[in-house]
Motif scaffolding. Structure first.
Motif, PDB file in Angstrom:
ATOM      1  N   ASP A  37       6.571  -9.497  -5.694  1.00  0.00           N
ATOM      2  CA  ASP A  37       5.525  -9.852  -6.716  1.00  0.00           C
ATOM      3  C   ASP A  37       4.891  -8.155  -7.228  1.00  0.00           C
ATOM      4  OD1 ASP A  37       3.930  -7.816  -4.642  1.00  0.00           O
ATOM      5  OD2 ASP A  37       2.438  -9.588  -5.183  1.00  0.00           O
ATOM      6  N   GLY A  38       5.392  -7.646  -6.991  1.00  0.00           N
ATOM      7  CA  GLY A  38       5.546  -5.623  -7.605  1.00  0.00           C
ATOM      8  C   GLY A  38       5.074  -5.188  -6.842  1.00  0.00           C
ATOM      9  N   SER A  39       4.281  -5.728  -5.350  1.00  0.00           N
ATOM     10  CA  SER A  39       3.559  -4.549  -4.688  1.00  0.00           C
ATOM     11  C   SER A  39       3.883  -3.942  -3.532  1.00  0.00           C
ATOM     12  CB  SER A  39       2.525  -5.121  -4.069  1.00  0.00           C
ATOM     13  OG  SER A  39       2.901  -6.161  -3.486  1.00  0.00           O
ATOM     14  N   PHE A  40       3.707  -3.286  -3.240  1.00  0.00           N
ATOM     15  CA  PHE A  40       4.557  -2.453  -1.917  1.00  0.00           C
ATOM     16  C   PHE A  40       3.907  -2.667  -0.823  1.00  0.00           C
ATOM     17  CE2 PHE A  40       5.395   0.701  -5.563  1.00  0.00           C
ATOM     18  CZ  PHE A  40       6.427   0.879  -5.878  1.00  0.00           C
ATOM     19  N   SER A  41       4.905  -2.853   0.228  1.00  0.00           N
ATOM     20  CA  SER A  41       4.488  -3.061   1.660  1.00  0.00           C
ATOM     21  C   SER A  41       4.538  -2.550   2.626  1.00  0.00           C
ATOM     22  CB  SER A  41       5.050  -4.891   2.091  1.00  0.00           C
ATOM     23  OG  SER A  41       3.987  -5.809   1.714  1.00  0.00           O
ATOM     24  N   VAL A  42       3.491  -1.360   3.144  1.00  0.00           N
ATOM     25  CA  VAL A  42       4.353  -0.023   3.901  1.00  0.00           C
ATOM     26  C   VAL A  42       3.694  -0.635   5.792  1.00  0.00           C
ATOM     27  CG1 VAL A  42       3.724   2.068   4.942  1.00  0.00           C
ATOM     28  CG2 VAL A  42       3.302   1.649   1.928  1.00  0.00           C
ATOM     29  N   ILE A  43       5.200  -0.542   6.512  1.00  0.00           N
ATOM     30  CA  ILE A  43       4.864  -0.383   7.425  1.00  0.00           C
ATOM     31  C   ILE A  43       4.700   0.661   8.390  1.00  0.00           C
ATOM     32  CG2 ILE A  43       5.436  -1.803   9.938  1.00  0.00           C
ATOM     33  CD1 ILE A  43       7.440  -4.013   7.903  1.00  0.00           C
ATOM     34  N   PRO A  44       3.747   1.041   9.186  1.00  0.00           N
ATOM     35  CA  PRO A  44       3.734   2.142  10.424  1.00  0.00           C
ATOM     36  C   PRO A  44       4.328   2.564  11.308  1.00  0.00           C
ATOM     37  CG  PRO A  44       1.623   1.401   9.474  1.00  0.00           C
ATOM     38  CD  PRO A  44       2.664   0.512   8.646  1.00  0.00           C
ATOM     39  N   ALA A  45       4.969   3.186  11.624  1.00  0.00           N
ATOM     40  CA  ALA A  45       6.534   3.602  12.364  1.00  0.00           C
ATOM     41  C   ALA A  45       5.243   2.807  14.121  1.00  0.00           C
ATOM     42  CB  ALA A  45       7.211   4.260  13.240  1.00  0.00           C
ATOM     43  N   SER A  46       3.873   3.272  14.023  1.00  0.00           N
ATOM     44  CA  SER A  46       3.498   2.838  14.874  1.00  0.00           C
ATOM     45  C   SER A  46       2.845   1.579  15.512  1.00  0.00           C
ATOM     46  CB  SER A  46       2.227   3.620  14.672  1.00  0.00           C
ATOM     47  OG  SER A  46       1.070   3.367  13.637  1.00  0.00           O
ATOM     48  N   SER A  47       2.841   0.524  14.250  1.00  0.00           N
ATOM     49  CA  SER A  47       2.547  -0.644  14.169  1.00  0.00           C
ATOM     50  C   SER A  47       4.453  -1.253  14.104  1.00  0.00           C
ATOM     51  CB  SER A  47       1.499  -1.189  13.640  1.00  0.00           C
ATOM     52  OG  SER A  47       1.809  -0.614  12.012  1.00  0.00           O
TER      53      SER A  47
END
Length: 172
Positions: free
Chosen positions: A146-156
């Protein structure tokens, strides 16, 4: 120019209320997917619904029944695309994009950024919006369908099985 007739105003009110009510009923009948986050087909359907509603409201050449039928046709087509894409993989690939991995283990993937026309600044903004101070603390950034960004932090990050549907994720 500013006022033609009371009949024209009355028509807009009556047809507007009826068309709006019909649109709400049709959207409720079609289910939540019709109003989900937009991909390209959802956007086309939403714009077409808005244009059709405006035409029904402001064009006296279009009868209310014709307008409601047009709205139902658009919602039905959107429902059919969503229904088929859930059940038929080949169709899904034809009508929907796939998520794209833009950052992996703190490193920008320049080829993917270019292909998706995403700037480094946009990625950094997405990372900052998640409260992460640097790419070295990011396991992955995905450009969603859908054009959004998903960010996955390394800590989680955990096992990163949330990336199973993202092509080109390094495994192992």
């Amino acid at each position: 120019m500013f006022f033609d007739s009371w009949n024209g105003l009355l028509r807009v009110v009556v047809v507007g209320v009826c068309a709006y009510a019909a649109l709400v009923v049709l959207l409720r009948l079609s289910g939540k997917r019709t109003l989900a986050k937009m991909n390209a087909f959802d956007l086309v359907a939403t714009v077409a619904l808005g244009s059709t509603l405006a035409t029904v409201l402001l064009t006296s050449d279009v009868a209310l029944a014709e307008g409601v039928l047009a709205l139902a046709l658009l919602i039905g087509a959107q429902f059919a695309v969503a229904w088929t894409s859930v059940r038929v993989g080949l169709f899904r690939r034809a009508v929907k994009s796939t998520p794209t991995l833009l950052v992996w283990q703190g490193r920008l993937r320049d080829r993917e950024l270019r292909e998706q026309r995403v700037s480094r600044s946009e990625v950094w903004q997405a990372v900052r919006s998640q409260g992460v101070g640097g790419l070295d603390r990011v396991a992955a950034v995905v450009l969603e369908t859908d054009g959004s960004f998903s960010v996955i932090p390394a800590s989680s990050a955990g096992g990163l099985d949330a990336l199973d549907d993202v092509p080109d994720v390094p495994r192992g």
